[in-house]
Design a protein around this motif. Structure first.
Motif, short mmCIF file in Angstrom:
data_model
loop_
_atom_site.label_atom_id
_atom_site.label_comp_id
_atom_site.label_asym_id
_atom_site.label_seq_id
_atom_site.Cartn_x
_atom_site.Cartn_y
_atom_site.Cartn_z
N PRO A 170 -23.69 8.53 -13.72
CA PRO A 170 -24.46 7.21 -14.84
C PRO A 170 -25.54 7.11 -13.80
N GLU A 171 -27.18 7.11 -14.23
CA GLU A 171 -28.90 6.39 -14.03
C GLU A 171 -28.24 5.87 -13.07
N GLY A 172 -29.29 5.90 -11.89
CA GLY A 172 -29.35 4.77 -10.64
C GLY A 172 -28.10 4.80 -10.15
N ALA A 173 -27.14 5.49 -10.58
CA ALA A 173 -25.68 5.95 -9.15
C ALA A 173 -25.93 6.33 -8.00
N ASP A 174 -25.53 5.84 -7.05
CA ASP A 174 -25.72 6.41 -5.52
C ASP A 174 -24.84 7.81 -5.44
N LEU A 175 -25.93 9.07 -5.64
CA LEU A 175 -25.58 10.07 -5.65
C LEU A 175 -24.28 10.34 -4.10
N GLY A 176 -24.92 9.75 -3.35
CA GLY A 176 -23.86 10.52 -2.40
C GLY A 176 -22.41 9.55 -2.16
N GLY A 187 -10.35 27.47 -13.53
CA GLY A 187 -10.89 28.67 -14.72
C GLY A 187 -11.03 27.15 -15.50
N VAL A 188 -10.38 25.98 -15.76
CA VAL A 188 -10.33 25.13 -16.65
C VAL A 188 -11.12 24.02 -16.49
N PRO A 189 -12.51 24.34 -17.71
CA PRO A 189 -13.48 23.31 -16.98
C PRO A 189 -14.05 21.90 -16.39
N LEU A 190 -14.23 21.58 -15.55
CA LEU A 190 -14.45 20.72 -14.80
C LEU A 190 -15.30 18.93 -15.46
N GLY A 191 -16.16 19.59 -16.23
CA GLY A 191 -16.84 18.88 -15.96
C GLY A 191 -16.69 17.48 -16.53
N PRO A 192 -15.60 17.21 -17.72
CA PRO A 192 -15.58 16.09 -17.95
C PRO A 192 -14.89 15.24 -17.09
N ASP A 193 -14.37 16.02 -16.32
CA ASP A 193 -13.51 15.68 -15.15
C ASP A 193 -14.39 14.55 -13.70
N LEU A 194 -15.09 15.10 -13.65
CA LEU A 194 -16.29 15.32 -13.25
C LEU A 194 -17.18 13.60 -13.63
N SER A 195 -17.42 14.05 -14.58
CA SER A 195 -18.37 13.21 -15.19
C SER A 195 -17.42 11.29 -14.90
N TRP A 196 -16.18 11.93 -15.80
CA TRP A 196 -14.96 10.34 -15.24
C TRP A 196 -14.91 10.29 -14.24
N LEU A 197 -14.93 10.34 -12.94
CA LEU A 197 -14.97 10.01 -12.05
C LEU A 197 -15.90 9.52 -11.10
N ALA A 198 -17.33 10.53 -11.92
CA ALA A 198 -18.96 10.02 -11.29
C ALA A 198 -18.78 8.23 -11.67
N ASP A 199 -18.32 8.28 -12.91
CA ASP A 199 -17.81 6.45 -13.60
C ASP A 199 -17.80 6.15 -13.00
N GLY A 200 -16.18 6.49 -12.09
CA GLY A 200 -15.76 5.72 -11.75
C GLY A 200 -16.33 5.05 -10.41
N VAL A 201 -16.31 5.69 -9.99
CA VAL A 201 -17.06 5.24 -8.17
C VAL A 201 -18.72 4.64 -8.40
N ALA A 202 -19.52 4.79 -10.17
CA ALA A 202 -20.37 4.30 -10.17
C ALA A 202 -19.67 2.77 -10.44
N ALA A 203 -19.18 2.52 -11.17
CA ALA A 203 -18.91 1.48 -12.06
C ALA A 203 -18.14 0.03 -10.59
N GLY A 204 -17.77 1.26 -9.11
CA GLY A 204 -16.92 0.19 -8.40
C GLY A 204 -15.55 0.68 -8.50
N GLY A 205 -14.81 0.87 -10.07
CA GLY A 205 -13.20 0.80 -10.17
C GLY A 205 -12.79 2.35 -8.88
N LEU A 206 -13.23 2.90 -8.49
CA LEU A 206 -12.91 3.91 -7.35
C LEU A 206 -13.62 4.23 -6.28
N ASP A 207 -13.40 3.98 -5.28
CA ASP A 207 -14.04 3.54 -3.93
C ASP A 207 -13.83 5.10 -3.35
N PRO A 208 -15.18 5.58 -2.90
CA PRO A 208 -15.43 6.94 -2.41
C PRO A 208 -14.58 6.79 -0.69
N GLN A 209 -14.61 5.77 -0.26
CA GLN A 209 -13.96 5.53 1.23
C GLN A 209 -14.87 6.50 1.97
#
Length: 309
Positions: free
Chosen positions: A104-110, A256-278
């Motif tokens: 997501p735009e503006g998310a904490d990339l760290g 070999g299974v594309p990771l892009g969709p999973d990485l995007s979904w997880l990134a959305d969760g972290v950016a929205a606060g639903g997942l805590d990166p700890q």
């Protein structure tokens, strides 16, 4: 470009220096890295086994500098999370577009740099267990990066989550805050059987966890935090007394299974606060040695993030 280079003469095994810019293949995007996260496996085994001058690193987040020549993946200027076998510990990284998630735009990339190996490993391990709603799920090594994501994701999936850690008194409250219903000091202390296990420890704990599987349960061996062997006692695989159908499956994230969709979904969760990166350690990449020492000495529970700015 600047990069963390393997250097056996340095105390940490790394030095900050100049490396050659990567040359992307047609299916790769060139990413300017903003932050990276460290994983125990790459620090413990990667540095020791790589030649001097190598640029290592699995996890990084940044912005696409140049889109892939074959037209796949996001356009230049897109914030992304990336994963690969090497190349993350540098200002520029060439990444297969199938292993690149849009952030997501503006998310904490760290914060998002913690997602690739830890978050995606936890997500895909839980998928191997199957639907989680109403199931009892054990996570061993629950205070590590994969373990903390697994606890959160299993809870989101509707499971009854049991977190195993060597020190429940020190880490119990934090694991419960992430979603664990129970916190135990080891699999052998479980009061009843479980339907699935995400094992991040190996050795004796893997054997004990398998013994706690209910019929048709699955243990996913994600990682090894111990040098102990997996020594199963006689009869461990018998299917008597309702213990039939139990299985152990191994795990490899880059299968070999594309990771892009999973990485995007997880990134959305972290950016929205639903997942805590700890994130439990964060600093500039000139302080990499401090984070590496904390990881190797088991003083760091959670994720270590290095900012390149």
């Amino acid at each position: 470009m600047r990069a963390l280079l393997v250097d056996r003469s340095a105390a940490s095994g790394l030095r900050l220096g100049e490396g050659a810019d990567p040359v992307p293949a047609p299916h790769e995007a060139l990413v300017r890295v903003s932050a990276l996260s460290l994983n125990f496996g790459e620090v413990k085994h990667g540095i020791a086994g790589a030649p001097d001058g190598t640029v290592l690193g699995w996890d990084a987040a940044g912005v696409v500098e140049r889109a892939a020549a074959n037209g796949s993946g996001p356009v230049a200027g897109t914030p992304v999370v990336t994963v690969g076998l090497d190349g993350a510990w540098a200002e520029l990284r060439a990444v297969d577009t199938s292993a690149l998630g849009v952030a997501p735009e503006g998310a904490d990339l760290g914060a998002l740099s913690t997602v690739p190996v830890a978050g995606a490993s936890a997500l895909r391990a839980l998928r191997r267990i199957g639907p989680l709603l109403g199931k009892r799920i054990l996570v061993t090594g629950a205070t590590g990066g994969v373990g903390r994501y697994a606890v959160q994701l299993a809870r989101l999936g509707g499971a009854h989550v049991i977190a195993s850690t060597g020190d429940p008194q020190a880490h119990g409250d934090g694991l419960r805050a992430l979603g664990a219903h129970e916190v135990v000091a080891g699999p052998e202390l479980l009061g009843s059987l479980v339907d699935g296990v995400v094992d991040c420890v190996g050795g004796r704990q893997l054997v004990q966890s398998f013994d706690k599987l209910a019929a048709n349960g699955t243990l996913v061996a994600v990682g090894r935090a111990t040098d102990e062997p997996e020594s199963f006692p006689p009869g461990a695989f018998y299917g008597y007394d309702g213990r039939h159908g139990r299985s152990i499956t191994t795990f490899y994230l880059l299968d070999g299974v594309p990771l892009g969709p999973d990485l995007s979904w997880l990134a959305d969760g972290v950016a929205a606060g639903g997942l805590d990166p700890q994130i439990t350690w964060r600093g500039g990449w000139d302080k990499a040695g401090e984070a590496i020492s904390a990881l190797l000495e088991r003083r760091l529970h959670g994720k270590a993030v290095l900012d390149l700015a």
